[in-house]
Design a protein around this motif. Structure first.
Motif, PDB file in Angstrom:
ATOM      1  N   ARG A  96       0.959  -1.240   0.045  1.00 53.43           N
ATOM      2  CA  ARG A  96      -0.193  -0.478   0.199  1.00 53.43           C
ATOM      3  C   ARG A  96       1.494   1.295  -0.151  1.00 53.43           C
ATOM      4  O   ARG A  96       1.865   1.834   0.990  1.00 53.43           O
ATOM      5  N   THR A  97       0.978   2.511  -1.331  1.00 53.09           N
ATOM      6  CA  THR A  97       1.360   3.273  -1.023  1.00 53.09           C
ATOM      7  C   THR A  97       0.717   4.453  -1.173  1.00 53.09           C
ATOM      8  O   THR A  97       0.627   5.839  -0.441  1.00 53.09           O
ATOM      9  N   LYS A  98      -0.482   4.632  -1.724  1.00 53.21           N
ATOM     10  CA  LYS A  98      -1.647   5.615  -1.812  1.00 53.21           C
ATOM     11  C   LYS A  98      -2.387   5.412  -0.408  1.00 53.21           C
ATOM     12  O   LYS A  98      -2.697   5.091   0.586  1.00 53.21           O
ATOM     13  N   PRO A  99      -2.372   7.106  -0.435  1.00 52.13           N
ATOM     14  CA  PRO A  99      -3.028   7.709   1.146  1.00 52.13           C
ATOM     15  C   PRO A  99      -4.136   6.390   0.976  1.00 52.13           C
ATOM     16  O   PRO A  99      -5.095   7.043   0.204  1.00 52.13           O
ATOM     17  N   TRP A 100      -4.878   6.696   2.309  1.00 52.83           N
ATOM     18  CA  TRP A 100      -6.595   5.885   2.625  1.00 52.83           C
ATOM     19  C   TRP A 100      -7.612   6.731   1.831  1.00 52.83           C
ATOM     20  O   TRP A 100      -8.281   6.498   2.361  1.00 52.83           O
ATOM     21  N   GLY A 101      -7.196   7.827   1.896  1.00 48.36           N
ATOM     22  CA  GLY A 101      -8.561   9.023   1.405  1.00 48.36           C
ATOM     23  C   GLY A 101      -9.007  10.100   2.170  1.00 48.36           C
ATOM     24  O   GLY A 101      -8.455  10.125   3.468  1.00 48.36           O
ATOM     25  N   THR A 102     -10.362  11.457   2.163  1.00 58.28           N
ATOM     26  CA  THR A 102     -10.237  12.101   2.465  1.00 58.28           C
ATOM     27  C   THR A 102     -11.080  11.935   4.005  1.00 58.28           C
ATOM     28  O   THR A 102     -10.922  12.147   5.337  1.00 58.28           O
ATOM     29  N   GLY A 103     -12.066  10.307   4.010  1.00 54.45           N
ATOM     30  CA  GLY A 103     -12.513  10.468   5.333  1.00 54.45           C
ATOM     31  C   GLY A 103     -11.780   9.803   6.671  1.00 54.45           C
ATOM     32  O   GLY A 103     -11.620  10.486   7.679  1.00 54.45           O
ATOM     33  N   GLN A 104     -10.367   9.200   6.091  1.00 55.16           N
ATOM     34  CA  GLN A 104      -9.424   9.043   6.966  1.00 55.16           C
ATOM     35  C   GLN A 104      -8.497  10.285   7.724  1.00 55.16           C
ATOM     36  O   GLN A 104      -8.011  10.452   8.975  1.00 55.16           O
ATOM     37  N   ALA A 105      -8.316  11.377   7.006  1.00 57.81           N
ATOM     38  CA  ALA A 105      -7.316  12.479   6.180  1.00 57.81           C
ATOM     39  C   ALA A 105      -8.514  13.520   8.351  1.00 57.81           C
ATOM     40  O   ALA A 105      -7.722  13.727   8.833  1.00 57.81           O
ATOM     41  N   GLU A 222     -16.890   9.861  15.335  1.00 57.23           N
ATOM     42  CA  GLU A 222     -17.387   8.457  15.902  1.00 57.23           C
ATOM     43  C   GLU A 222     -17.910   7.808  15.051  1.00 57.23           C
ATOM     44  O   GLU A 222     -17.217   6.541  14.294  1.00 57.23           O
ATOM     45  N   VAL A 223     -18.661   8.298  14.101  1.00 55.10           N
ATOM     46  CA  VAL A 223     -19.106   7.799  13.333  1.00 55.10           C
ATOM     47  C   VAL A 223     -17.634   6.975  11.902  1.00 55.10           C
ATOM     48  O   VAL A 223     -17.812   6.247  11.200  1.00 55.10           O
ATOM     49  N   LEU A 224     -17.333   8.126  12.123  1.00 56.74           N
ATOM     50  CA  LEU A 224     -16.061   7.773  10.806  1.00 56.74           C
ATOM     51  C   LEU A 224     -15.544   6.948  11.408  1.00 56.74           C
ATOM     52  O   LEU A 224     -14.373   6.323  10.676  1.00 56.74           O
ATOM     53  N   GLU A 225     -15.373   6.980  12.440  1.00 57.05           N
ATOM     54  CA  GLU A 225     -13.867   5.855  12.897  1.00 57.05           C
ATOM     55  C   GLU A 225     -14.385   4.453  12.961  1.00 57.05           C
ATOM     56  O   GLU A 225     -13.931   3.270  12.345  1.00 57.05           O
ATOM     57  N   LYS A 226     -15.868   4.293  12.935  1.00 52.90           N
ATOM     58  CA  LYS A 226     -16.774   3.062  13.308  1.00 52.90           C
ATOM     59  C   LYS A 226     -16.419   2.962  11.044  1.00 52.90           C
ATOM     60  O   LYS A 226     -15.970   1.474  11.435  1.00 52.90           O
ATOM     61  N   GLY A 227     -16.777   3.561  10.636  1.00 56.81           N
ATOM     62  CA  GLY A 227     -16.617   3.503   9.558  1.00 56.81           C
ATOM     63  C   GLY A 227     -15.351   2.778   9.178  1.00 56.81           C
ATOM     64  O   GLY A 227     -15.098   1.949   7.722  1.00 56.81           O
ATOM     65  N   PHE A 228     -14.769   3.020   9.191  1.00 58.20           N
ATOM     66  CA  PHE A 228     -12.993   2.967   8.560  1.00 58.20           C
ATOM     67  C   PHE A 228     -12.981   1.671   9.090  1.00 58.20           C
ATOM     68  O   PHE A 228     -12.095   0.658   8.434  1.00 58.20           O
ATOM     69  N   ALA A 229     -13.321   1.677   9.945  1.00 59.58           N
ATOM     70  CA  ALA A 229     -12.884   0.176  10.337  1.00 59.58           C
ATOM     71  C   ALA A 229     -13.782  -1.376   9.482  1.00 59.58           C
ATOM     72  O   ALA A 229     -13.291  -1.685   8.984  1.00 59.58           O
ATOM     73  N   GLU A 230     -15.154  -0.894   9.144  1.00 60.58           N
ATOM     74  CA  GLU A 230     -16.215  -1.707   8.417  1.00 60.58           C
ATOM     75  C   GLU A 230     -14.818  -1.258   7.010  1.00 60.58           C
ATOM     76  O   GLU A 230     -15.259  -2.600   6.065  1.00 60.58           O
ATOM     77  N   PHE A 231     -14.145  -0.503   6.677  1.00 62.81           N
ATOM     78  CA  PHE A 231     -13.950  -0.193   5.189  1.00 62.81           C
ATOM     79  C   PHE A 231     -13.206  -1.257   5.007  1.00 62.81           C
ATOM     80  O   PHE A 231     -12.528  -1.552   3.914  1.00 62.81           O
ATOM     81  N   LEU A 232     -11.752  -1.116   6.106  1.00 62.41           N
ATOM     82  CA  LEU A 232     -11.131  -1.852   5.857  1.00 62.41           C
ATOM     83  C   LEU A 232     -11.100  -2.988   5.914  1.00 62.41           C
ATOM     84  O   LEU A 232     -10.727  -4.428   5.451  1.00 62.41           O
ATOM     85  N   SER A 233     -12.036  -3.369   6.279  1.00 64.91           N
ATOM     86  CA  SER A 233     -12.924  -5.261   7.169  1.00 64.91           C
ATOM     87  C   SER A 233     -12.867  -5.574   5.358  1.00 64.91           C
ATOM     88  O   SER A 233     -12.590  -6.919   5.482  1.00 64.91           O
ATOM     89  N   GLY A 234     -13.350  -4.992   4.696  1.00 67.09           N
ATOM     90  CA  GLY A 234     -14.033  -4.915   3.351  1.00 67.09           C
ATOM     91  C   GLY A 234     -12.839  -5.104   2.058  1.00 67.09           C
ATOM     92  O   GLY A 234     -13.680  -5.696   1.366  1.00 67.09           O
ATOM     93  N   LEU A 235     -12.292  -4.326   2.082  1.00 61.94           N
ATOM     94  CA  LEU A 235     -10.865  -5.034   1.799  1.00 61.94           C
ATOM     95  C   LEU A 235     -10.530  -6.261   0.915  1.00 61.94           C
ATOM     96  O   LEU A 235     -10.546  -6.915   1.828  1.00 61.94           O
ATOM     97  N   ALA A 236     -10.144  -5.750  -0.481  1.00 62.81           N
ATOM     98  CA  ALA A 236      -9.540  -7.358  -1.067  1.00 62.81           C
ATOM     99  C   ALA A 236      -7.952  -7.218  -0.889  1.00 62.81           C
ATOM    100  O   ALA A 236      -7.487  -6.014  -0.834  1.00 62.81           O
ATOM    101  N   PRO A 237      -7.253  -8.067  -0.830  1.00 61.51           N
ATOM    102  CA  PRO A 237      -5.894  -7.727  -1.007  1.00 61.51           C
ATOM    103  C   PRO A 237      -5.011  -6.915  -2.279  1.00 61.51           C
ATOM    104  O   PRO A 237      -4.714  -6.312  -1.824  1.00 61.51           O
TER     105      PRO A 237
END
Length: 301
Positions: A96-105, A222-237
């Motif tokens: 992974r070299t690309k930033p995680w996006g505006t949500g993580q920012a 709080e919603v943003l933090e929860k959503g980030f964990a869900e986003f990461l859980s759904g990522l494929a390799p």
């Protein structure tokens, strides 16, 4: 006076801009950068704190070019968007070299925000009206109905090159959805976007688009933090470039009926620096705004 913060996303790599860091490129009549104008307009509208979201490796230059100047006129915080700043239980993929996006920012600013805040891009100019409208919205008491109540600023497409924007779907002044759309550009007859498969989609040039200007509350974090964990859980390799984006999260919240988003329309001209060739156009625009008396000759003199 109620505390309200301006949060500036300035951690973008700026690869399309070429040599130099686009967020720090001087464009004003006295060497100001776009962020100078954004901060000036925000403070004038009533915001009284600035949070810079940057990369750690840019900190020294960032403080020298703008941070030390702004620290003299308002409260300033610095936070860092880093690839390995992930929720507990997750680690950065090796490729992974690309930033995680505006949500993580924006999530990176969670520890320094206890007040309502506005989020903007560092390299976009939004105009004065937008800051006034968002500030007035944020200092109002929000409904206590179990939903998040937030706002966004919408504007029509600019003439400034090919851009990625969220096309807004609106009913009765409220956002009903956001479609993140890439390679939007104006044409002689309207606007189009180029899809990944090479097809072209026609757009209504009068449609409002999201400029990543959001009026948010601490509860949103709080919603943003929860959503980030869900986003990461759904990522494929193979998802090495997929990003956690604010417009996509907001779209999800609306569809789940857990948020209401008021759309604040502004008629001000907005523009930004995406490519090197944009810089001359932006410099000319600020020169015209200064000559028209919208801004003084030298913002902080």
């Amino acid at each position: 006076m109620q505390k309200t913060a301006l949060v500036i996303m300035a951690a973008g790599i700026g690869s399309r801009f070429g040599k130099g860091i686009k967020q720090l490129a001087p464009v004003g009549t006295c060497g100001e950068i776009i962020m100078d104008y954004s901060i000036h307009d925000a403070l004038e509208a009533g915001f009284n704190k600035v949070v810079f979201i940057i990369r750690k490796d840019l900190e020294e230059e960032f403080r020298r070019v703008i941070g030390e100047r702004i620290e003299k006129i308002t409260e300033v915080e610095y936070v860092f968007q880093e690839l390995d700043d992930l929720p507990e239980g997750f680690t950065k993929p090796a490729d992974r070299t690309k930033p995680w996006g505006t949500g993580q920012a924006v999530l990176a600013a969670k520890k320094v925000l206890d007040e309502p805040f506005i989020v903007i891009n560092a390299d976009d100019y939004y105009g004065k009206e937008a800051y006034v409208k968002v500030h007035d919205y944020l200092v109002q008491e929000q409904q206590k109905d179990g939903k998040l109540h937030i706002c966004m600023v919408g504007n029509t497409l600019s003439d400034n090159g090919s851009v990625t924007r969220g096309i807004c779907h609106i009913k009765n002044g409220q956002l009903t959805g956001v479609t993140e759309t890439h390679d939007i550009f104006k044409t002689a007859t309207g606007a189009e976007s180029r899809n990944a498969d090479g097809s072209v989609q026609e757009l209504d040039v009068k449609d409002l688009v999201s400029m990543n200007m959001w009026g948010l509350t601490p509860d949103f974090m709080e919603v943003l933090e929860k959503g980030f964990a869900e986003f990461l859980s759904g990522l494929a390799p193979e998802d090495t470039k997929k990003e956690y984006l604010l417009p996509e999260l907001v779209d999800h919240l609306i569809k789940n009926e857990s948020a209401e988003v008021d759309v604040l329309e502004t008629k001000d001209t907005w523009f930004g620096v995406t490519y090197q060739e944009d810089k001359e156009t932006v410099m000319r625009a600020f020169k015209n705004l200064t000559e028209a008396g919208i801004y003084p000759q030298g913002l902080y003199q």
